[in-house]
Design a protein around this motif. Structure first.
Motif, mmCIF file in Angstrom:
data_model
loop_
_atom_site.group_PDB
_atom_site.id
_atom_site.type_symbol
_atom_site.label_atom_id
_atom_site.label_comp_id
_atom_site.label_asym_id
_atom_site.label_seq_id
_atom_site.Cartn_x
_atom_site.Cartn_y
_atom_site.Cartn_z
ATOM 1 N N VAL A 531 0.858 -1.185 0.000
ATOM 2 C CA VAL A 531 0.000 0.000 0.000
ATOM 3 C C VAL A 531 0.890 1.228 0.000
ATOM 4 O O VAL A 531 1.844 1.315 0.787
ATOM 5 N N THR A 559 -1.259 -0.712 -4.407
ATOM 6 C CA THR A 559 -2.566 -0.090 -4.282
ATOM 7 C C THR A 559 -2.458 1.048 -3.282
ATOM 8 O O THR A 559 -1.459 1.160 -2.560
ATOM 9 N N GLY A 560 -3.461 1.898 -3.237
ATOM 10 C CA GLY A 560 -3.437 3.045 -2.338
ATOM 11 C C GLY A 560 -4.766 3.767 -2.381
ATOM 12 O O GLY A 560 -5.737 3.316 -2.998
ATOM 13 N N TYR A 582 -2.284 9.914 2.473
ATOM 14 C CA TYR A 582 -1.733 8.641 2.940
ATOM 15 C C TYR A 582 -0.360 8.830 3.567
ATOM 16 O O TYR A 582 -0.043 8.238 4.606
ATOM 17 N N ASP A 591 -3.647 0.698 6.196
ATOM 18 C CA ASP A 591 -3.268 -0.238 5.143
ATOM 19 C C ASP A 591 -4.280 -1.373 5.031
ATOM 20 O O ASP A 591 -4.635 -1.807 3.922
ATOM 21 N N ILE A 594 -7.387 -0.112 3.251
ATOM 22 C CA ILE A 594 -7.163 0.074 1.819
ATOM 23 C C ILE A 594 -7.112 -1.280 1.109
ATOM 24 O O ILE A 594 -7.641 -1.431 -0.004
ATOM 25 N N LEU A 595 -6.490 -2.277 1.718
ATOM 26 C CA LEU A 595 -6.453 -3.605 1.109
ATOM 27 C C LEU A 595 -7.860 -4.192 0.972
ATOM 28 O O LEU A 595 -8.178 -4.829 -0.048
ATOM 29 N N THR A 598 -9.563 -2.451 -1.814
ATOM 30 C CA THR A 598 -9.022 -2.821 -3.122
ATOM 31 C C THR A 598 -9.827 -3.954 -3.742
ATOM 32 O O THR A 598 -10.025 -3.994 -4.970
#
Length: 609
Positions: A531, A559-560, A582, A591, A594-595, A598
């Motif tokens: 991330v 990803t982010g 971020y 993180d 965000i995962l 995603t």
């Protein structure tokens, strides 16, 4: 029932209380129509002391806010009260000083209802044992918000309970099967107690408090802390009491329960955000401040609607014409905030930074809003700084906002590197068959290598080679100059929705982000993170402004925030703002969020081209 004395009628409280004559009812009760029809029904004129201070107007039920005229952006005068004073009150008690026009006696039917035998509308519309719930008017928005927030909290409790039950049952069946013996009977009892213990721990760590729910990563942080504490507590109790407790059972049941709780809460939050995108479960907000501040905060709140704040109006400084606020209803000046809340049916007031609203003025505003439990939010001038970095510290009665520096070095970064490399290794093992299948499709459908290598800029400006599945023809770089005039992006990036250089298989790979899976090798080598900000090209970095170079303070990521918020559909300014947010507010819980996002972003395929 207590009488709510609003600010508009506060002046009447200072008048002396008059002694009222005793009014005795007639022996034969006459109907309201008879009172209106003949002279016999005419009651004597009220005494000189009869007025608003002694006889406040009766409740006529919920009142709709007054309709505004065509000039929505003109600063109106103070708002008239919901009910005019009774007829005949003008001799001694004059109309309140903030009434726009003379009161209309024809609108007041308090005396008629006083002598009528017909029940009031509120009594006739509801059963005697059912409490009165106001549909509109004072407390209406607050009641609606409390209703859906209470439902959301109970849904969290139910999901946590189910997660504990599932974790206990699954762990017991994996460890002992479906049979109950004298040996595993104790573990069966522990599995039954696991849901209750989980709820107690989460409640102790305040994972059900509404201030930490709905948005942000605080909720997940408290869940993880509670889970770690539960594991540690079980281990300490087992050791202290010398219990014959299998470590494998503890190390499987509790982590599975915590993981299930995090996933369930994430699903509930996504459902809430989807409802907010459709205009439900929103807080109605009045913004107070200067025009530029009002316009800026309104634009940001409307762009990120999942926060649940819907701006419905504004209050500007005295003398402002409101010309710049074209799409908001201006309800008045800073002195009209309380009446604006009632007219707009709002439940939250956001105060921006302005010199007119000093500490004393904000305190008086809080006193006015606390009667109706309207939330008061003071917007800071800080940009993209999360709550974890801020602390309120009182100094001699002054609340000072202390801002900590972001954690760009030290032990936290070491933990992040370990998690990134371990996660990349695990994902490479899990997605091994997918990687082989994609590599075969790329090699069979177009000429050229399977992997695409390109120089990118990493942390602190260091260059590295990124790995991706080739999704374009081999002459894509040579054709770039021919297509540069077709760029659809507004910044230094080059993006075309229907890029002719993309192969048919590459278009499918980009749609589901499968072309980025080889970047797991870069994460394993320590060049990237799972991330982080988007890895830029050297030509892009050369065009960076000074503020944008802050993105290079951390490793780029697969990803982010930019990737899960729209990707190529976002403007360059918005992409930079998300990456900087971020960098400034990094944490392991962020993180994790965000995962999880995603997965849904890849399924939607929004902005992937």
């Amino acid at each position: 029932m207590s009488q709510d004395v609003s600010e508009d009628r506060a002046g009447a409280l200072t008048e002396p209380t008059a002694v009222l004559p005793v009014i005795r009812p007639e022996p034969a009760r006459r109907t309201a129509a008879e009172h209106r029809a003949g002279p016999a029904g005419i009651r004597p004129d009220p005494s000189p002391g009869y007025g608003l201070a002694n006889h406040p107007p009766a409740n006529q039920g919920p009142q709709r806010p007054p309709r505004r005229g065509p000039a929505l952006n003109q600063i109106p005068g103070p708002v008239a009260p919901l009910s005019p004073p009774p007829a005949g009150a003008g001799e001694r008690n004059a109309a309140p000083r903030n009434v726009r026009s003379a009161p209309d006696p024809a609108r007041n039917h308090a005396m008629e209802r006083h002598w009528s035998t017909r029940p009031s509308r509120s009594q006739a519309a509801r059963a005697a044992n059912r409490p009165f719930v106001r549909a509109r008017g004072r407390h209406a928005a607050m009641s609606r918000r409390q209703l859906w927030e209470r439902r959301y909290v109970w849904a969290l409790v139910l999901c946590d309970l189910v997660a504990g039950v599932v974790a206990g049952v699954v762990t017991f069946m994996i460890r002992f099967g479906d049979g109950v013996t004298a040996y595993n009977r104790g573990y069966l009892i522990l599995s039954a107690l696991l849901p209750a213990a989980l709820l107690v721990v989460l409640a102790f760590f305040r994972a059900y408090e509404r201030r930490y729910l709905f948005v942000g990563s605080d909720e997940y942080q408290r869940v993880i802390r509670g889970g770690v504490s539960l594991i540690a507590g079980a281990s300490v109790v087992s050791y202290a009491l010398d219990l014959d407790l299998a470590r494998s059972y503890v190390l499987v049941a509790l982590p599975v329960a915590i993981a299930a709780v995090v996933v369930a809460r994430f699903v509930l939050r996504k459902r809430l955000h989807l409802a907010r995108a459709h205009g439900e479960n929103l807080r109605r907000v009045i913004v107070v401040g200067h025009e530029l501040s009002v316009i800026g905060i309104t634009r940001q709140l409307r762009r990120e609607r999942y926060h649940g704040l819907e701006v419905v109006g504004a209050c500007l400084p005295p003398g402002a014409d409101g010309i710049g606020v074209t799409d908001l209803t201006v309800y008045g000046t800073f002195d009209d905030v309380a009446s604006a809340v009632e007219q707009a049916d709002a439940d939250t007031v956001v105060v921006t930074s302005c010199p007119e609203l000093d500490g004393a003025a904000v305190r008086r505003l809080a006193w006015q809003l606390e009667r109706d439990e309207v939330d008061l939010v003071v917007a800071s001038a800080l940009v993209d700084v999360a709550g974890a970095r801020t602390t309120i510290r009182p100094f001699d009665g002054l609340p000072m906002l202390h801002v900590e520096h972001p954690r760009l070095h030290g032990g936290s970064r070491l933990v992040k590197d370990v998690v990134d490399r371990a996660g990349a290794l695990l994902l490479l093992i899990l997605f091994g068959p997918v990687l082989l299948g994609v590599a075969l499709c790329v090699s069979l459908t177009s000429r050229g290598p399977v992997l695409f290598r390109q120089v990118r800029v990493g942390r602190d400006g260091r260059h590295f080679r990124i790995f991706k599945f080739r999704s374009m023809y081999i002459d894509a770089e040579a054709r770039l100059s021919e297509l540069r005039h077709l760029n659809e992006h507004d910044g230094v990036l080059f993006k075309i929705r229907d890029d002719p250089r993309v192969t048919p298989v590459g278009r499918w790979l980009r749609r589901f982000s499968l072309d980025e899976l080889p970047q797991l090798l870069n994460v394993l080598l320590g060049q990237m993170s799972l991330v982080g900000p988007r890895p830029p090209l050297p030509t892009e970095v050369a065009a960076y402004a000074d503020d944008v170079r802050r993105r290079l303070a951390v490793k780029p990521g697969m990803t982010g925030l930019w990737q899960v918020s729209g990707r190529s559909d976002l403007s360059w300014e918005e992409a930079v703002r998300l990456d900087l947010r971020y960098v400034e507010n990094w944490s392991l819980s962020l993180d994790l969020v965000i995962l999880l996002r995603t997965v849904t972003a890849v399924a939607r395929s929004s902005g992937a081209y």
